[in-house]
Design a protein around this motif. Structure first.
Motif, PDB file in Angstrom:
ATOM      1  N   ILE A 299       0.845  -1.207   0.000  1.00 16.80           N
ATOM      2  CA  ILE A 299       0.000   0.000   0.000  1.00 16.80           C
ATOM      3  C   ILE A 299       0.874   1.249   0.000  1.00 16.80           C
ATOM      4  N   THR A 300       1.914   1.240   0.819  1.00 23.22           N
ATOM      5  CA  THR A 300       2.832   2.381   0.871  1.00 23.22           C
ATOM      6  C   THR A 300       3.488   2.616  -0.480  1.00 23.22           C
ATOM      7  N   SER A 301       3.902   1.552  -1.135  1.00 24.42           N
ATOM      8  CA  SER A 301       4.527   1.670  -2.446  1.00 24.42           C
ATOM      9  C   SER A 301       3.566   2.262  -3.471  1.00 24.42           C
ATOM     10  N   LEU A 302       2.312   1.839  -3.442  1.00 22.00           N
ATOM     11  CA  LEU A 302       1.313   2.392  -4.366  1.00 22.00           C
ATOM     12  C   LEU A 302       1.107   3.884  -4.128  1.00 22.00           C
ATOM     13  N   ILE A 303       1.064   4.269  -2.865  1.00 25.57           N
ATOM     14  CA  ILE A 303       0.872   5.688  -2.539  1.00 25.57           C
ATOM     15  C   ILE A 303       2.102   6.500  -2.936  1.00 25.57           C
ATOM     16  N   ARG A 304       3.299   5.984  -2.643  1.00 23.17           N
ATOM     17  CA  ARG A 304       4.524   6.698  -3.038  1.00 23.17           C
ATOM     18  C   ARG A 304       4.620   6.841  -4.557  1.00 23.17           C
ATOM     19  N   SER A 305       4.257   5.808  -5.276  1.00 21.53           N
ATOM     20  CA  SER A 305       4.270   5.886  -6.745  1.00 21.53           C
ATOM     21  C   SER A 305       3.309   6.965  -7.228  1.00 21.53           C
ATOM     22  N   SER A 306       2.152   7.040  -6.596  1.00 19.69           N
ATOM     23  CA  SER A 306       1.170   8.068  -6.965  1.00 19.69           C
ATOM     24  C   SER A 306       1.723   9.460  -6.716  1.00 19.69           C
ATOM     25  N   ILE A 307       2.380   9.646  -5.577  1.00 18.77           N
ATOM     26  CA  ILE A 307       2.971  10.950  -5.258  1.00 18.77           C
ATOM     27  C   ILE A 307       4.045  11.310  -6.284  1.00 18.77           C
ATOM     28  N   THR A 308       4.881  10.342  -6.635  1.00 23.09           N
ATOM     29  CA  THR A 308       5.935  10.576  -7.623  1.00 23.09           C
ATOM     30  C   THR A 308       5.343  10.987  -8.965  1.00 23.09           C
ATOM     31  N   ILE A 309       4.291  10.311  -9.376  1.00 22.79           N
ATOM     32  CA  ILE A 309       3.638  10.656 -10.647  1.00 22.79           C
ATOM     33  C   ILE A 309       3.065  12.063 -10.590  1.00 22.79           C
ATOM     34  N   LEU A 310       2.409  12.392  -9.475  1.00 20.64           N
ATOM     35  CA  LEU A 310       1.808  13.722  -9.351  1.00 20.64           C
ATOM     36  C   LEU A 310       2.863  14.834  -9.338  1.00 20.64           C
ATOM     37  N   ARG A 311       4.043  14.561  -8.779  1.00 19.91           N
ATOM     38  CA  ARG A 311       5.111  15.564  -8.719  1.00 19.91           C
ATOM     39  C   ARG A 311       5.853  15.721 -10.051  1.00 19.91           C
ATOM     40  N   SER A 312       5.738  14.737 -10.916  1.00 20.63           N
ATOM     41  CA  SER A 312       6.449  14.775 -12.188  1.00 20.63           C
ATOM     42  C   SER A 312       5.766  15.765 -13.124  1.00 20.63           C
ATOM     43  N   GLU A 313       6.550  16.704 -13.615  1.00 16.41           N
ATOM     44  CA  GLU A 313       5.997  17.694 -14.547  1.00 16.41           C
ATOM     45  C   GLU A 313       5.832  17.128 -15.947  1.00 16.41           C
ATOM     46  N   GLU A 314       6.592  16.075 -16.261  1.00 16.71           N
ATOM     47  CA  GLU A 314       6.523  15.483 -17.587  1.00 16.71           C
ATOM     48  C   GLU A 314       5.273  14.627 -17.770  1.00 16.71           C
ATOM     49  N   TYR A 315       4.747  14.160 -16.694  1.00 13.64           N
ATOM     50  CA  TYR A 315       3.688  13.150 -16.749  1.00 13.64           C
ATOM     51  C   TYR A 315       2.384  13.749 -16.266  1.00 13.64           C
ATOM     52  N   ASN A 316       1.386  13.787 -17.111  1.00 12.67           N
ATOM     53  CA  ASN A 316       0.102  14.376 -16.748  1.00 12.67           C
ATOM     54  C   ASN A 316      -1.019  13.360 -16.861  1.00 12.67           C
ATOM     55  N   SER A 317      -1.040  12.369 -16.012  1.00  8.40           N
ATOM     56  CA  SER A 317      -2.123  11.402 -16.078  1.00  8.40           C
ATOM     57  C   SER A 317      -2.705  11.166 -14.697  1.00  8.40           C
ATOM     58  N   GLY A 318      -3.716  11.929 -14.396  1.00  4.17           N
ATOM     59  CA  GLY A 318      -4.439  11.736 -13.143  1.00  4.17           C
ATOM     60  C   GLY A 318      -5.139  10.394 -13.100  1.00  4.17           C
ATOM     61  N   HIS A 319      -5.427   9.844 -14.287  1.00  3.83           N
ATOM     62  CA  HIS A 319      -6.112   8.551 -14.350  1.00  3.83           C
ATOM     63  C   HIS A 319      -5.259   7.449 -13.737  1.00  3.83           C
ATOM     64  N   ASP A 320      -3.966   7.442 -14.057  1.00  2.00           N
ATOM     65  CA  ASP A 320      -3.065   6.430 -13.494  1.00  2.00           C
ATOM     66  C   ASP A 320      -2.969   6.565 -11.981  1.00  2.00           C
ATOM     67  N   VAL A 321      -2.859   7.793 -11.513  1.00  2.00           N
ATOM     68  CA  VAL A 321      -2.782   8.038 -10.075  1.00  2.00           C
ATOM     69  C   VAL A 321      -4.069   7.579  -9.399  1.00  2.00           C
ATOM     70  N   ALA A 322      -5.189   7.904  -9.994  1.00  2.00           N
ATOM     71  CA  ALA A 322      -6.476   7.497  -9.422  1.00  2.00           C
ATOM     72  C   ALA A 322      -6.577   5.979  -9.340  1.00  2.00           C
ATOM     73  N   LEU A 323      -6.101   5.290 -10.361  1.00  2.00           N
ATOM     74  CA  LEU A 323      -6.129   3.825 -10.362  1.00  2.00           C
ATOM     75  C   LEU A 323      -5.249   3.254  -9.251  1.00  2.00           C
ATOM     76  N   LEU A 324      -4.029   3.767  -9.126  1.00  2.00           N
ATOM     77  CA  LEU A 324      -3.132   3.301  -8.060  1.00  2.00           C
ATOM     78  C   LEU A 324      -3.721   3.557  -6.678  1.00  2.00           C
ATOM     79  N   LEU A 325      -4.297   4.726  -6.488  1.00  2.78           N
ATOM     80  CA  LEU A 325      -4.878   5.044  -5.180  1.00  2.78           C
ATOM     81  C   LEU A 325      -6.124   4.205  -4.895  1.00  2.78           C
ATOM     82  N   GLU A 326      -6.886   3.891  -5.912  1.00  4.92           N
ATOM     83  CA  GLU A 326      -8.056   3.017  -5.745  1.00  4.92           C
ATOM     84  C   GLU A 326      -7.615   1.622  -5.314  1.00  4.92           C
ATOM     85  N   ILE A 327      -6.547   1.107  -5.931  1.00  7.72           N
ATOM     86  CA  ILE A 327      -6.013  -0.196  -5.530  1.00  7.72           C
ATOM     87  C   ILE A 327      -5.545  -0.141  -4.085  1.00  7.72           C
TER      88      ILE A 327
END
Length: 110
Positions: free
Chosen positions: A62-90
């Motif tokens: 669970i911690t890894s999924l949340i950290r991955s979501s945070i990393t994606i959200l902080r990345s300026e190159e990557y704009n996919s809220g859908h992926d973050v939402a999926l990881l957080l839902e899992i």
């Protein structure tokens, strides 16, 4: 000319149906589609199971999924809220709610 076209079209449809039937029979025999099972509570949903050996491993997952979501959200190159939402839902679905209630009850006893 029209009759020939219709006959060719009917032949193609019959051939496509035969190929589809063969494909479905082959897929059924080889036991494809074994990971996802229909969810009995929701008609359109599918479920799958995966093994986690300990509660510690569950919390690390669970911690890894949340950290991955945070990393994606902080990345300026990557704009996919859908992926973050999926990881957080899992991660949310993995949270052991019943166990947390038990821990709360045990804590009150102590």
């Amino acid at each position: 000319m029209t009759r020939l076209y219709i006959n060719l079209k009917l032949y193609a449809m019959t051939e496509n149906r035969t190929q589809l039937t063969h494909f479905l029979e082959t897929a059924h025999k080889k036991n494809y589609f074994t990971k996802l099972e229909p969810d009995e509570t929701i008609d359109t949903s599918l479920t799958t199971l995966f093994k986690i050996d300990t509660h510690t491993e569950l919390m690390l997952t669970i911690t890894s999924l949340i950290r991955s979501s945070i990393t994606i959200l902080r990345s300026e190159e990557y704009n996919s809220g859908h992926d973050v939402a999926l990881l957080l839902e899992i991660a949310k679905n993995l949270l052991p709610e019943d166990e947390m209630e038990l821990l709360d009850e045990l804590y009150c006893i102590l």
